[in-house]
Design an enzyme around this catalytic site. Structure first.
Site, PDB file in Angstrom:
ATOM      1  N   LYS A  81       0.279 -12.145 -66.239  1.00  0.00           N
ATOM      2  CA  LYS A  81       0.174 -13.533 -66.668  1.00  0.00           C
ATOM      3  C   LYS A  81       0.525 -13.586 -68.153  1.00  0.00           C
ATOM      4  O   LYS A  81      -0.176 -13.021 -68.995  1.00  0.00           O
ATOM      5  CB  LYS A  81      -1.221 -14.093 -66.382  1.00  0.00           C
ATOM      6  CG  LYS A  81      -1.404 -14.361 -64.882  1.00  0.00           C
ATOM      7  CD  LYS A  81      -2.702 -15.044 -64.555  1.00  0.00           C
ATOM      8  CE  LYS A  81      -2.715 -15.427 -63.058  1.00  0.00           C
ATOM      9  NZ  LYS A  81      -4.059 -15.574 -62.526  1.00  0.00           N
ATOM     10  N   LYS A 119      -7.382 -17.563 -51.056  1.00  0.00           N
ATOM     11  CA  LYS A 119      -8.587 -17.184 -51.776  1.00  0.00           C
ATOM     12  C   LYS A 119      -9.706 -16.811 -50.813  1.00  0.00           C
ATOM     13  O   LYS A 119     -10.016 -17.549 -49.870  1.00  0.00           O
ATOM     14  CB  LYS A 119      -9.052 -18.328 -52.681  1.00  0.00           C
ATOM     15  CG  LYS A 119      -7.956 -18.872 -53.595  1.00  0.00           C
ATOM     16  CD  LYS A 119      -7.277 -17.787 -54.414  1.00  0.00           C
ATOM     17  CE  LYS A 119      -6.125 -18.352 -55.233  1.00  0.00           C
ATOM     18  NZ  LYS A 119      -5.373 -17.288 -55.937  1.00  0.00           N
TER      19      LYS A 119
END
Length: 343
Positions: free
Chosen positions: A236, A136
């Site tokens: 997703k 991240k």
């Protein structure tokens, strides 16, 4: 704390299909746990008495009963696929187009920190067999450049690191970071908030871009393809509305040579298992990775069953349908039951 909704659909033939809906909290995306249950209450009268093997009509019935709210439709769709697989005596992956049986790499999730902290986290996953990492970034331009260079200097040749900004950069910040790293063969995931932002960045940079949080519908995928916004996508399952819609997005991506990762938005082994079923229908080299939050949760509704991370890899079970059901005693009494004629 994650809010999961476990759904069971029973048939008059004695088969039961299971699925899980689990948004990643209430602020990550326009989805929240109680919304799933409210959506199911609204849609239940429209789908009761329908044949669960007919995914198309069921999804149309849900759309007519409740436009939008894809995340609330996902568990109903997945549970129907579980039933269809059981009825056919085949795993869901085979029904979705056929299975490429090789295990799939699981991506770690590396929190933003100092370069050394992030490397230490990668090394922890590396020791457990993980070969793919999602690091991240997006906290600070200069620090992001430093983080990425440091991690690439210490990356093993057998590893892949995706740099995930999670929509945190402005257009200017994304262009600055990416153009400062043109000498590195790295991939950036969801650098900016919108598809328009990512397209603007695409036109000014050369690194591969992946789209995650802004891929919700087949229309989004069509825009990504037609405008050349990205080379990679993350599907997703919960976010796009279930396996039926996810398979349509998969097919369009494959038709245009776009790499695909498949992930649950969150949840337990049930959510991991439906994601890996879809992932196993994607041929290499287009199949990139899956994700699992099994190491982040403290409860397990199906101990020892379903898709389990093994040496950094994930495979679906061989049983018909989803191949995993939760322990109903562990779940307790259902919070709602919908029967024909109960609306």
């Amino acid at each position: 704390v994650l809010d999961s909704t476990f759904v069971r659909i029973d048939t008059d033939e004695g088969l039961s299909g299971w699925a899980e809906g689990c948004p990643w909290g209430h602020t990550y995306l326009p989805a929240h746990g109680p919304g799933i249950r409210a959506g199911i209450e609204t849609m239940a009268p429209a789908v009761l008495n329908m044949d669960p093997r007919r995914a198309g009509p069921i999804n149309r019935a849900m759309d007519l009963a409740l436009p939008g709210h894809l995340y609330a439709k996902a568990p109903l769709d997945i549970a129907c696929w579980d039933i269809a697989g059981q009825a056919a005596g085949m795993p869901i992956a085979e029904l979705l187009g056929g299975c490429y049986p090789a295990p799939i790499p699981v991506a770690s999730s590396i929190s933003t920190g100092t370069p050394r902290q992030m490397l230490a986290e990668i090394e922890g996953y590396r020791a457990r067999g993980y070969r793919v990492h999602s690091a991240k970034v997006g906290a600070n331009v200069e620090q992001d450049i430093e983080r990425i260079r440091y991690l690439e200097e210490n990356r093993l040749r057998s590893e892949v690191i995706f740099y995930d900004a999670n929509r945190a950069w402005t257009r200017a910040e994304a262009v600055t970071v990416m153009n400062a790293l043109t000498d590195l063969p790295v991939t950036f995931e969801q650098p900016c908030e919108t598809l328009d932002d990512c397209l603007a960045v695409r036109r000014l940079t050369s690194h591969p871009i992946g789209i995650d949080e802004r891929l919700d519908t087949l229309e989004d995928m069509t825009l990504i393809v037609s405008e050349g916004i990205a080379e990679l996508i993350n599907i997703k399952i919960n976010r796009v509305g279930g396996l039926t819609r996810a398979a349509r997005i998969r097919d369009l991506a494959l038709a245009h040579g776009i790499g695909i990762s498949v992930m649950p938005t969150g949840g337990t082994v049930l959510a991991d298992t439906d994601a890996v079923h879809l992932a196993q229908t994607i041929p290499e080299p287009h199949r990139l990775r899956v994700w699992s939050c099994q190491d982040m949760i403290t409860v397990d509704p199906a101990p020892g069953r379903g898709a389990r991370v093994d040496d950094g890899m994930l495979s679906p079970p061989d049983e018909p349908g989803l191949g995993v059901a939760p322990d109903e005693e562990w779940l307790g009494e259902p919070v709602a039951v919908y029967l024909p004629g109960s609306e």
